[in-house]
Scaffold this motif. Sequence first.
Motif, short mmCIF file in Angstrom:
data_model
loop_
_atom_site.label_atom_id
_atom_site.label_comp_id
_atom_site.label_asym_id
_atom_site.label_seq_id
_atom_site.Cartn_x
_atom_site.Cartn_y
_atom_site.Cartn_z
N ARG A 24 12.30 15.91 43.81
CA ARG A 24 12.17 15.77 45.27
C ARG A 24 10.82 16.25 45.80
NH1 ARG A 24 17.75 16.38 45.06
NH2 ARG A 24 18.93 15.57 46.84
N LEU A 27 8.55 14.22 48.10
CA LEU A 27 9.08 13.83 49.40
C LEU A 27 8.46 14.64 50.53
CD1 LEU A 27 12.89 13.54 48.51
CD2 LEU A 27 11.37 11.64 49.11
N ALA A 60 9.50 5.19 52.61
CA ALA A 60 10.74 4.81 53.28
C ALA A 60 11.09 3.34 53.03
CB ALA A 60 10.61 5.06 54.79
N PRO A 119 13.76 7.54 45.66
CA PRO A 119 14.87 8.01 46.50
C PRO A 119 15.81 8.90 45.69
CG PRO A 119 15.31 5.77 45.79
CD PRO A 119 13.95 6.14 45.24
N GLY A 121 17.47 11.64 46.16
CA GLY A 121 18.75 12.07 46.72
C GLY A 121 19.83 11.03 46.57
N SER A 122 19.48 9.75 46.73
CA SER A 122 20.50 8.71 46.59
C SER A 122 20.95 8.58 45.14
CB SER A 122 19.96 7.36 47.10
OG SER A 122 18.90 6.89 46.29
N ASP A 154 17.31 19.04 49.74
CA ASP A 154 16.44 18.25 50.62
C ASP A 154 15.60 19.16 51.51
OD1 ASP A 154 17.32 15.81 49.63
OD2 ASP A 154 18.85 15.55 51.18
N GLY A 322 24.39 15.69 58.05
CA GLY A 322 23.87 15.05 56.84
C GLY A 322 24.95 14.84 55.80
N ASN A 326 26.51 11.03 54.64
CA ASN A 326 26.49 10.60 53.24
C ASN A 326 27.89 10.39 52.68
OD1 ASN A 326 23.66 10.50 52.00
ND2 ASN A 326 23.57 12.43 53.13
N SER A 346 18.28 7.86 54.19
CA SER A 346 16.96 8.49 54.28
C SER A 346 15.96 7.60 54.99
CB SER A 346 16.45 8.83 52.87
OG SER A 346 17.30 9.75 52.23
N THR A 347 16.04 6.30 54.73
CA THR A 347 15.11 5.37 55.37
C THR A 347 15.31 5.37 56.88
OG1 THR A 347 14.89 3.95 53.44
CG2 THR A 347 14.51 2.93 55.58
N THR A 350 13.78 8.57 58.28
CA THR A 350 12.32 8.53 58.20
C THR A 350 11.74 7.59 59.25
OG1 THR A 350 12.42 8.98 55.83
CG2 THR A 350 10.37 8.08 56.69
#
Length: 405
Positions: A24, A27, A60, A119, A121-122, A154, A322, A326, A346-347, A350
């Motif tokens: 991460r 990021l 993003a 990405p 986190g995904s 994150d 958050g 998710n 996330s996109t 962002t």
Amino acid sequence: MRSYVEVLSPRAHLLLAVSGLLARVPLAVVGFAALLVVRRSTGEFGLAGTVSAVVVATGAFVGPALGRWGDRRGQAVALRAAAVVGVGGSLLFVAVTAGGAPAPVVLLAAAVVGAGVAPVGSFTRTRWARTYPRREGAADPRLATAFALEGVFDELVWVAGPALASLVAAAADPRLALVLACAAGAAGCLALSVQRHGAPTVTPQGRLRLGLPVTRPDVLGVLAAGVAVGAVFGLADLSAVALTTERGVPQLAGSVLGAGALGAVVGGLAVGVLPPVADPRRGAVAAAALFGVGYASLATVPGVVGILVLSFLAGATYAPLGVAVNRLVEDAAPAHRLSESLAWVSTAITAGTALGTVVGGFVVDAAGARGGYLLVAPLAALPVLCALAGTRLARRGERTGRIGG
């Protein structure tokens, strides 16, 4: 903390968590480091800000595409590609800025850097969802803990990353900070790519279908809420910089931003030990309402010390939202497009952050920090309205049999 110990006790789980945290790093660092590089080499804030925006925007935009690639071809392929592009892009960026290349070339190199931000986190959330699958339609409470842990990671990179990059830039060169961040991210991506635990099984999926993986109204509602959340972040961050500048303590701007991120870390840890809400839709609406109250409090503008405290408390209210968003997306997404679906969260945030920063610039120029914080209050109400509208439309569609998938 027993919940976290249970989740992280197996060695494979700990390796997944550590690799994801390391991956991460770009990021939170590459956009900031790129700004420092251009600012030092050209002395132009305008170009530096544009370069940073290109890095973030490219990341993003590419995130869902990498998520889709990971779903279709395997996470290992996408992670290794991101590692190569990230390191190669950082070296290219260093070369063109050191050589005094024209602005279009620098912007192109910045786009390459952004394209290498995976990405993560995904991908890791997808693995946790496979680690703790649903049983008879009921979510495993350990999944909520794992998702809370992901939210903490994150925010941790946002707390520590820019600060460490600033130290490296001051002690040596901002280019070194950029290369080190991309190298750390590449190491994390490669470590994650060789781990089989929780990795989705790649199956033939037929023709590639364009568009969002999930079109259920409740999911579209929380994605819209994500855009609003990002706008709040962008506006609040810009207002913090303006406030500290107006009060003659610009060096405290980073502390205000860090207080919000630290609050999110603490809030995430708290969420992880609480029992999850059974209905993810209700959880998303309730969390969005809490977020609205937390960030609306910034409109009181009590001064720098007060903003530090309120930023910490407001940041803590983001963690439940958050996790809830998710969880809802994970609940609705098709298994074969889960990484891509989670990447859209996330996109959305962002994109909203970029929008909030642009709008906030004009507002702060016209009305100062107080004007920016006053606008935060109505913006902070939008996430709960979006989540509530999406939930009502989804339930109406279920009653009439017309719900989207």
